[in-house]
Structure formats: C-alpha cells, structure tokens
Design a protein around this motif. Sequence first.
Motif, PDB file in Angstrom:
ATOM      1  N   GLU A 141       0.812  -1.205   0.000  1.00 45.04           N
ATOM      2  CA  GLU A 141       0.000   0.000   0.000  1.00 45.04           C
ATOM      3  C   GLU A 141       0.851   1.263   0.000  1.00 45.04           C
ATOM      4  O   GLU A 141       0.331   2.361  -0.182  1.00 45.04           O
ATOM      5  CB  GLU A 141      -0.954  -0.006   1.195  1.00 45.04           C
ATOM      6  CG  GLU A 141      -2.109  -0.988   1.009  1.00 45.04           C
ATOM      7  CD  GLU A 141      -3.132  -0.923   2.119  1.00 45.04           C
ATOM      8  OE1 GLU A 141      -2.767  -0.483   3.225  1.00 45.04           O
ATOM      9  OE2 GLU A 141      -4.281  -1.311   1.875  1.00 45.04           O
ATOM     10  N   GLU A 142       2.156   1.101   0.198  1.00 42.30           N
ATOM     11  CA  GLU A 142       3.054   2.255   0.103  1.00 42.30           C
ATOM     12  C   GLU A 142       3.219   2.616  -1.370  1.00 42.30           C
ATOM     13  O   GLU A 142       3.468   1.741  -2.201  1.00 42.30           O
ATOM     14  CB  GLU A 142       4.420   1.930   0.706  1.00 42.30           C
ATOM     15  CG  GLU A 142       4.416   1.848   2.220  1.00 42.30           C
ATOM     16  CD  GLU A 142       4.201   3.209   2.871  1.00 42.30           C
ATOM     17  OE1 GLU A 142       4.672   4.214   2.311  1.00 42.30           O
ATOM     18  OE2 GLU A 142       3.535   3.254   3.916  1.00 42.30           O
ATOM     19  N   ASP A 150      -1.927   8.865  -3.414  1.00 42.15           N
ATOM     20  CA  ASP A 150      -3.228   8.342  -3.821  1.00 42.15           C
ATOM     21  C   ASP A 150      -3.132   7.655  -5.180  1.00 42.15           C
ATOM     22  O   ASP A 150      -3.960   7.837  -6.062  1.00 42.15           O
ATOM     23  CB  ASP A 150      -4.267   9.466  -3.871  1.00 42.15           C
ATOM     24  CG  ASP A 150      -3.850  10.590  -4.809  1.00 42.15           C
ATOM     25  OD1 ASP A 150      -2.692  10.573  -5.266  1.00 42.15           O
ATOM     26  OD2 ASP A 150      -4.689  11.472  -5.083  1.00 42.15           O
ATOM     27  N   SER A 151      -2.090   6.840  -5.371  1.00 41.76           N
ATOM     28  CA  SER A 151      -1.843   6.200  -6.657  1.00 41.76           C
ATOM     29  C   SER A 151      -2.885   5.146  -7.000  1.00 41.76           C
ATOM     30  O   SER A 151      -2.932   4.653  -8.122  1.00 41.76           O
ATOM     31  CB  SER A 151      -0.453   5.560  -6.678  1.00 41.76           C
ATOM     32  OG  SER A 151      -0.299   4.671  -5.594  1.00 41.76           O
ATOM     33  N   GLY A 152      -3.729   4.737  -6.033  1.00 40.56           N
ATOM     34  CA  GLY A 152      -4.856   3.892  -6.367  1.00 40.56           C
ATOM     35  C   GLY A 152      -4.639   2.403  -6.230  1.00 40.56           C
ATOM     36  O   GLY A 152      -5.397   1.631  -6.808  1.00 40.56           O
ATOM     37  N   ILE A 153      -3.642   1.942  -5.481  1.00 41.68           N
ATOM     38  CA  ILE A 153      -3.467   0.520  -5.216  1.00 41.68           C
ATOM     39  C   ILE A 153      -4.073   0.208  -3.865  1.00 41.68           C
ATOM     40  O   ILE A 153      -3.644   0.732  -2.842  1.00 41.68           O
ATOM     41  CB  ILE A 153      -1.984   0.110  -5.245  1.00 41.68           C
ATOM     42  CG1 ILE A 153      -1.395   0.352  -6.629  1.00 41.68           C
ATOM     43  CG2 ILE A 153      -1.831  -1.357  -4.863  1.00 41.68           C
ATOM     44  CD1 ILE A 153       0.071  -0.004  -6.734  1.00 41.68           C
ATOM     45  N   GLU A 154      -5.083  -0.642  -3.865  1.00 41.35           N
ATOM     46  CA  GLU A 154      -5.737  -1.039  -2.625  1.00 41.35           C
ATOM     47  C   GLU A 154      -5.542  -2.531  -2.401  1.00 41.35           C
ATOM     48  O   GLU A 154      -5.804  -3.343  -3.293  1.00 41.35           O
ATOM     49  CB  GLU A 154      -7.230  -0.727  -2.700  1.00 41.35           C
ATOM     50  CG  GLU A 154      -8.009  -1.186  -1.465  1.00 41.35           C
ATOM     51  CD  GLU A 154      -9.498  -1.021  -1.624  1.00 41.35           C
ATOM     52  OE1 GLU A 154     -10.252  -1.647  -0.854  1.00 41.35           O
ATOM     53  OE2 GLU A 154      -9.923  -0.275  -2.533  1.00 41.35           O
ATOM     54  N   ILE A 155      -5.063  -2.904  -1.226  1.00 40.73           N
ATOM     55  CA  ILE A 155      -4.901  -4.307  -0.899  1.00 40.73           C
ATOM     56  C   ILE A 155      -6.250  -4.867  -0.472  1.00 40.73           C
ATOM     57  O   ILE A 155      -6.824  -4.435   0.540  1.00 40.73           O
ATOM     58  CB  ILE A 155      -3.867  -4.502   0.230  1.00 40.73           C
ATOM     59  CG1 ILE A 155      -2.518  -3.910  -0.180  1.00 40.73           C
ATOM     60  CG2 ILE A 155      -3.714  -5.982   0.563  1.00 40.73           C
ATOM     61  CD1 ILE A 155      -1.926  -4.513  -1.421  1.00 40.73           C
ATOM     62  N   VAL A 174      -4.331 -10.145  -3.212  1.00 42.19           N
ATOM     63  CA  VAL A 174      -5.319  -9.603  -4.148  1.00 42.19           C
ATOM     64  C   VAL A 174      -5.293  -8.086  -4.030  1.00 42.19           C
ATOM     65  O   VAL A 174      -5.387  -7.539  -2.925  1.00 42.19           O
ATOM     66  CB  VAL A 174      -6.731 -10.146  -3.848  1.00 42.19           C
ATOM     67  CG1 VAL A 174      -7.747  -9.575  -4.839  1.00 42.19           C
ATOM     68  CG2 VAL A 174      -6.734 -11.672  -3.907  1.00 42.19           C
ATOM     69  N   MET A 175      -5.148  -7.401  -5.155  1.00 39.02           N
ATOM     70  CA  MET A 175      -5.014  -5.954  -5.170  1.00 39.02           C
ATOM     71  C   MET A 175      -5.990  -5.343  -6.169  1.00 39.02           C
ATOM     72  O   MET A 175      -6.240  -5.920  -7.226  1.00 39.02           O
ATOM     73  CB  MET A 175      -3.594  -5.544  -5.564  1.00 39.02           C
ATOM     74  CG  MET A 175      -2.506  -6.210  -4.764  1.00 39.02           C
ATOM     75  SD  MET A 175      -0.872  -5.788  -5.412  1.00 39.02           S
ATOM     76  CE  MET A 175       0.128  -6.976  -4.511  1.00 39.02           C
ATOM     77  N   LYS A 176      -6.517  -4.183  -5.839  1.00 38.77           N
ATOM     78  CA  LYS A 176      -7.366  -3.429  -6.769  1.00 38.77           C
ATOM     79  C   LYS A 176      -6.592  -2.220  -7.250  1.00 38.77           C
ATOM     80  O   LYS A 176      -6.082  -1.433  -6.450  1.00 38.77           O
ATOM     81  CB  LYS A 176      -8.669  -3.008  -6.091  1.00 38.77           C
ATOM     82  CG  LYS A 176      -9.635  -2.314  -7.052  1.00 38.77           C
ATOM     83  CD  LYS A 176     -11.019  -2.153  -6.440  1.00 38.77           C
ATOM     84  CE  LYS A 176     -11.036  -1.073  -5.383  1.00 38.77           C
ATOM     85  NZ  LYS A 176     -12.404  -0.761  -4.921  1.00 38.77           N
ATOM     86  N   LEU A 177      -6.482  -2.079  -8.567  1.00 41.14           N
ATOM     87  CA  LEU A 177      -5.742  -0.978  -9.168  1.00 41.14           C
ATOM     88  C   LEU A 177      -6.721   0.068  -9.666  1.00 41.14           C
ATOM     89  O   LEU A 177      -7.446  -0.165 -10.638  1.00 41.14           O
ATOM     90  CB  LEU A 177      -4.867  -1.472 -10.318  1.00 41.14           C
ATOM     91  CG  LEU A 177      -3.524  -2.119  -9.938  1.00 41.14           C
ATOM     92  CD1 LEU A 177      -3.726  -3.372  -9.109  1.00 41.14           C
ATOM     93  CD2 LEU A 177      -2.722  -2.461 -11.185  1.00 41.14           C
ATOM     94  N   GLY A 178      -6.751   1.199  -8.998  1.00 39.55           N
ATOM     95  CA  GLY A 178      -7.676   2.264  -9.363  1.00 39.55           C
ATOM     96  C   GLY A 178      -8.843   2.309  -8.394  1.00 39.55           C
ATOM     97  O   GLY A 178      -9.115   1.359  -7.667  1.00 39.55           O
TER      98      GLY A 178
END
Length: 230
Positions: A141-142, A150-155, A174-178
């Motif tokens: 998340e860094e 706020d680059s949009g990577i959410e774990i 599992v990661m969400k991009l955006g």
Amino acid sequence: MATALAVSACGGDDAASSADPAPRTTVPASSSPAESADRSPENFVLTEGPATDGFAASAEAPADPEEQSDLYSLVAECLGLPAPAPGDGAQARAVGPTFNSPDEVSSIDSLVEMVSDEQVVRDRELLENPRLLECLGSFYEEPAEGESADSGIEIVSVEKPPAPAGALAYIRAVMKLGDTADALVLSMDSLFFMEGNIEVTVNYVNTEPAAPQERLQQIADQISEKLRNR
C-alpha cells in the motif's frame, strides 16, 4: 509487482532478484566444473510445459535483479528480523523467462537462488513469521517511488493458504488498481520452494476470481521434480 513479492517474501539479499528471459548467474568459485553444471540455477527456473499452457515467453528486455536490492531488507525490518551480513548474499542466481498471457495482463515468472545456510534459516523464519502478511499488506500500500500517495493501489487481501503438493509455502495477494467501479483486480499467487541451499520462487499474476489451483499444482509439479532430480 510480482518481482517485489518474490524478493520480499523469500530469497532476497542486498543484491536481490527478478524475472529474466536471459538468466544472470554467478557460479561460486569453490564449485567443481561437474558440480557447477549439475547445480546451475538455470536448471531450476520455470520453463515451458503444462504450467505455462496458453502463455508465451516475453521477448522484452528483463528488469535488472539488482534494482530490487532493498525489498527483502524492507520486509525483514518490518518483521524485526536481522538484515543479511555484508557478503552473505546469493552465491548464484538465475531468473527465468516471463510468460505472458495473450492479453498481456497475466504473467508467470520465476527466480532461483543458491544461498548460504544462514540465508536458508532467515528465509524460513520470514515465511513462518505470523506478521508476514501484515507487513506485506502495508508494504504494497506504500506508493512506489515517483508515485503520489493516492496512486490507487488497494490491498483487498493477503492470505497464506495451504501450499500445493511439492511447494513449501503459498501466498496469495489480491489488489485493486484504481478507485473506479471498473478498477482492475489482480491476484498474485506466489509459490516458494527450498531444497538444501536452493530457493525457488514462482509468481503468477492473474485476474482469476479464485485461486487457480490447477495451474499452481502444475507449477509445483514442475519445480519440485527439478529439485528432486538435482
């Protein structure tokens, strides 16, 4: 991204690793010619077979393994593990080809390192540490260097399910991009193998909603067979 987990969760040192269709290796000076040939790290990378069905080896130039040099140390620091001593890095290293899906969204890569007895102990401790998943989650998340906070990577999740037969450990991130409704969700399934002083990591980045058990078992079958026949 796949490279980062390979280094941070297994094998890395102060001159760590990545995927590479043209393996970069250094054979220890103390090895005999026969031993060097039999135990060359290139012999243990993932190669074409059932595990890579539907994927093609990339022709792109690989990333330099040394560009990922501090990833192991970052995660080890989070876990409170000691950093490798100077000069106690990989004795030899090979990075396998990156296999890409036709849409170039999914990929499979592998890393092999010949390491010291001390490094084997450290890596096992890292993989068995109860805080490993917590540290990996916060690590991803860094924002990367040059990216905004706020680059949009959410774990979404980081789990350690039972490993398929033949593998030592399995981590699924599992990661969400955006942050839009149609944001891309990627899973990174990483398998870890240790046999003597040989460490192998294989990463499968994919968009499958559930863990791809069949392909992971095919990967484990290929690598474990190579390690048994070393």
